[in-house]
Design a protein around this motif. Structure first.
Motif, PDB file in Angstrom:
ATOM      1  N   GLN A   5      -3.555  66.943  17.365  1.00  0.00           N
ATOM      2  CA  GLN A   5      -3.990  66.118  18.486  1.00  0.00           C
ATOM      3  C   GLN A   5      -2.997  64.981  18.693  1.00  0.00           C
ATOM      4  O   GLN A   5      -2.504  64.411  17.725  1.00  0.00           O
ATOM      5  CB  GLN A   5      -5.394  65.546  18.211  1.00  0.00           C
ATOM      6  CG  GLN A   5      -6.479  66.594  18.141  1.00  0.00           C
ATOM      7  CD  GLN A   5      -6.681  67.308  19.450  1.00  0.00           C
ATOM      8  OE1 GLN A   5      -6.531  66.722  20.511  1.00  0.00           O
ATOM      9  NE2 GLN A   5      -6.978  68.585  19.376  1.00  0.00           N
ATOM     10  N   PRO A   6      -2.707  64.637  19.942  1.00  0.00           N
ATOM     11  CA  PRO A   6      -1.788  63.528  20.191  1.00  0.00           C
ATOM     12  C   PRO A   6      -2.405  62.201  19.763  1.00  0.00           C
ATOM     13  O   PRO A   6      -3.621  62.029  19.789  1.00  0.00           O
ATOM     14  CB  PRO A   6      -1.575  63.569  21.712  1.00  0.00           C
ATOM     15  CG  PRO A   6      -2.765  64.286  22.245  1.00  0.00           C
ATOM     16  CD  PRO A   6      -3.211  65.233  21.167  1.00  0.00           C
ATOM     17  N   ALA A  11      -1.156  62.532  29.793  1.00  0.00           N
ATOM     18  CA  ALA A  11      -1.228  63.811  30.489  1.00  0.00           C
ATOM     19  C   ALA A  11       0.084  64.119  31.190  1.00  0.00           C
ATOM     20  O   ALA A  11       0.763  63.226  31.685  1.00  0.00           O
ATOM     21  CB  ALA A  11      -2.363  63.785  31.510  1.00  0.00           C
ATOM     22  N   ARG A  12       0.411  65.385  31.230  1.00  0.00           N
ATOM     23  CA  ARG A  12       1.485  65.875  32.078  1.00  0.00           C
ATOM     24  C   ARG A  12       0.874  66.132  33.451  1.00  0.00           C
ATOM     25  O   ARG A  12      -0.335  66.351  33.578  1.00  0.00           O
ATOM     26  CB  ARG A  12       2.070  67.184  31.535  1.00  0.00           C
ATOM     27  CG  ARG A  12       2.712  67.052  30.177  1.00  0.00           C
ATOM     28  CD  ARG A  12       4.047  66.290  30.319  1.00  0.00           C
ATOM     29  NE  ARG A  12       4.688  66.125  29.038  1.00  0.00           N
ATOM     30  CZ  ARG A  12       5.729  66.832  28.629  1.00  0.00           C
ATOM     31  NH1 ARG A  12       6.227  67.774  29.395  1.00  0.00           N
ATOM     32  NH2 ARG A  12       6.266  66.599  27.458  1.00  0.00           N
ATOM     33  N   GLU A  47      -4.247  72.430  27.502  1.00  0.00           N
ATOM     34  CA  GLU A  47      -3.496  73.658  27.258  1.00  0.00           C
ATOM     35  C   GLU A  47      -2.968  73.644  25.837  1.00  0.00           C
ATOM     36  O   GLU A  47      -2.540  72.602  25.341  1.00  0.00           O
ATOM     37  CB  GLU A  47      -2.299  73.760  28.210  1.00  0.00           C
ATOM     38  CG  GLU A  47      -2.639  74.016  29.642  1.00  0.00           C
ATOM     39  CD  GLU A  47      -1.388  74.184  30.508  1.00  0.00           C
ATOM     40  OE1 GLU A  47      -0.274  73.909  30.023  1.00  0.00           O
ATOM     41  OE2 GLU A  47      -1.542  74.573  31.665  1.00  0.00           O
ATOM     42  N   ARG A  48      -2.962  74.810  25.209  1.00  0.00           N
ATOM     43  CA  ARG A  48      -2.362  74.940  23.888  1.00  0.00           C
ATOM     44  C   ARG A  48      -0.909  75.359  24.076  1.00  0.00           C
ATOM     45  O   ARG A  48      -0.615  76.374  24.700  1.00  0.00           O
ATOM     46  CB  ARG A  48      -3.101  75.962  23.041  1.00  0.00           C
ATOM     47  CG  ARG A  48      -2.525  76.074  21.628  1.00  0.00           C
ATOM     48  CD  ARG A  48      -3.301  77.049  20.765  1.00  0.00           C
ATOM     49  NE  ARG A  48      -4.730  76.799  20.756  1.00  0.00           N
ATOM     50  CZ  ARG A  48      -5.336  75.881  19.997  1.00  0.00           C
ATOM     51  NH1 ARG A  48      -4.632  75.123  19.193  1.00  0.00           N
ATOM     52  NH2 ARG A  48      -6.641  75.723  20.048  1.00  0.00           N
ATOM     53  N   ILE A  54      -2.091  70.586  21.491  1.00  0.00           N
ATOM     54  CA  ILE A  54      -2.973  70.608  22.655  1.00  0.00           C
ATOM     55  C   ILE A  54      -2.481  69.524  23.612  1.00  0.00           C
ATOM     56  O   ILE A  54      -2.338  68.368  23.237  1.00  0.00           O
ATOM     57  CB  ILE A  54      -4.436  70.325  22.263  1.00  0.00           C
ATOM     58  CG1 ILE A  54      -4.930  71.336  21.230  1.00  0.00           C
ATOM     59  CG2 ILE A  54      -5.325  70.311  23.495  1.00  0.00           C
ATOM     60  CD1 ILE A  54      -4.981  72.762  21.712  1.00  0.00           C
ATOM     61  N   ARG A  55      -2.220  69.913  24.851  1.00  0.00           N
ATOM     62  CA  ARG A  55      -1.685  68.975  25.839  1.00  0.00           C
ATOM     63  C   ARG A  55      -2.672  68.841  26.988  1.00  0.00           C
ATOM     64  O   ARG A  55      -3.197  69.819  27.498  1.00  0.00           O
ATOM     65  CB  ARG A  55      -0.350  69.489  26.360  1.00  0.00           C
ATOM     66  CG  ARG A  55       0.242  68.578  27.431  1.00  0.00           C
ATOM     67  CD  ARG A  55       1.577  69.055  27.896  1.00  0.00           C
ATOM     68  NE  ARG A  55       2.539  68.884  26.819  1.00  0.00           N
ATOM     69  CZ  ARG A  55       3.734  69.458  26.795  1.00  0.00           C
ATOM     70  NH1 ARG A  55       4.097  70.244  27.782  1.00  0.00           N
ATOM     71  NH2 ARG A  55       4.563  69.248  25.801  1.00  0.00           N
ATOM     72  N   LEU A  56      -2.914  67.601  27.419  1.00  0.00           N
ATOM     73  CA  LEU A  56      -3.737  67.316  28.580  1.00  0.00           C
ATOM     74  C   LEU A  56      -2.870  67.432  29.832  1.00  0.00           C
ATOM     75  O   LEU A  56      -1.755  66.893  29.880  1.00  0.00           O
ATOM     76  CB  LEU A  56      -4.334  65.906  28.475  1.00  0.00           C
ATOM     77  CG  LEU A  56      -5.228  65.449  29.626  1.00  0.00           C
ATOM     78  CD1 LEU A  56      -6.468  66.340  29.737  1.00  0.00           C
ATOM     79  CD2 LEU A  56      -5.638  63.996  29.429  1.00  0.00           C
ATOM     80  N   VAL A  57      -3.373  68.150  30.838  1.00  0.00           N
ATOM     81  CA  VAL A  57      -2.645  68.342  32.088  1.00  0.00           C
ATOM     82  C   VAL A  57      -3.542  67.885  33.231  1.00  0.00           C
ATOM     83  O   VAL A  57      -4.702  68.289  33.317  1.00  0.00           O
ATOM     84  CB  VAL A  57      -2.257  69.827  32.288  1.00  0.00           C
ATOM     85  CG1 VAL A  57      -1.517  70.014  33.608  1.00  0.00           C
ATOM     86  CG2 VAL A  57      -1.410  70.318  31.129  1.00  0.00           C
ATOM     87  N   ALA A  58      -3.012  67.035  34.108  1.00  0.00           N
ATOM     88  CA  ALA A  58      -3.727  66.599  35.304  1.00  0.00           C
ATOM     89  C   ALA A  58      -3.215  67.429  36.476  1.00  0.00           C
ATOM     90  O   ALA A  58      -2.018  67.432  36.766  1.00  0.00           O
ATOM     91  CB  ALA A  58      -3.503  65.113  35.563  1.00  0.00           C
TER      92      ALA A  58
END
Length: 91
Positions: A5-6, A11-12, A47-48, A54-58
């Motif tokens: 986890q970051p 978010a990207r 997204e994994r 795990i990355r958060l994407v907006a």
């Protein structure tokens, strides 16, 4: 394999959509141009990545696009069909 986890929730951005107006002088292939984009966040998802992160994407929906680094105010987008300018020569 545990997903890492970051430390900071960041978010990207992913932009979806296109400008509502056509560009009169489109850029050539491989030409880089600066645009200012007004966009609205429609969704956030996780997204994994290949490394397990795990990355958060907006997910951003394009509302308006302008060439250059400034966005005009919404009130200053130009006259509308029903805006009447007073005629100074009329008496």
């Amino acid at each position: 394999m545990n997903a890492q986890q970051p430390l900071i929730e960041a978010a990207r951005l992913r932009f979806n959509g296109m400008s509502r107006d056509s560009l009169e002088d489109p850029p050539d292939l491989d030409e880089e141009v600066v645009f200012t984009v007004r966009a609205r966040c429609k969704k956030q998802e996780r997204e994994r990545m290949k490394d397990g992160e795990i990355r958060l994407v907006a997910i951003m929906e394009v509302v308006d696009v302008h060439v250059g680094g400034t966005m005009p105010d919404r009130d200053d987008e130009g006259p509308t069909l029903f805006d009447d300018e007073p005629d100074d020569d009329a008496e």
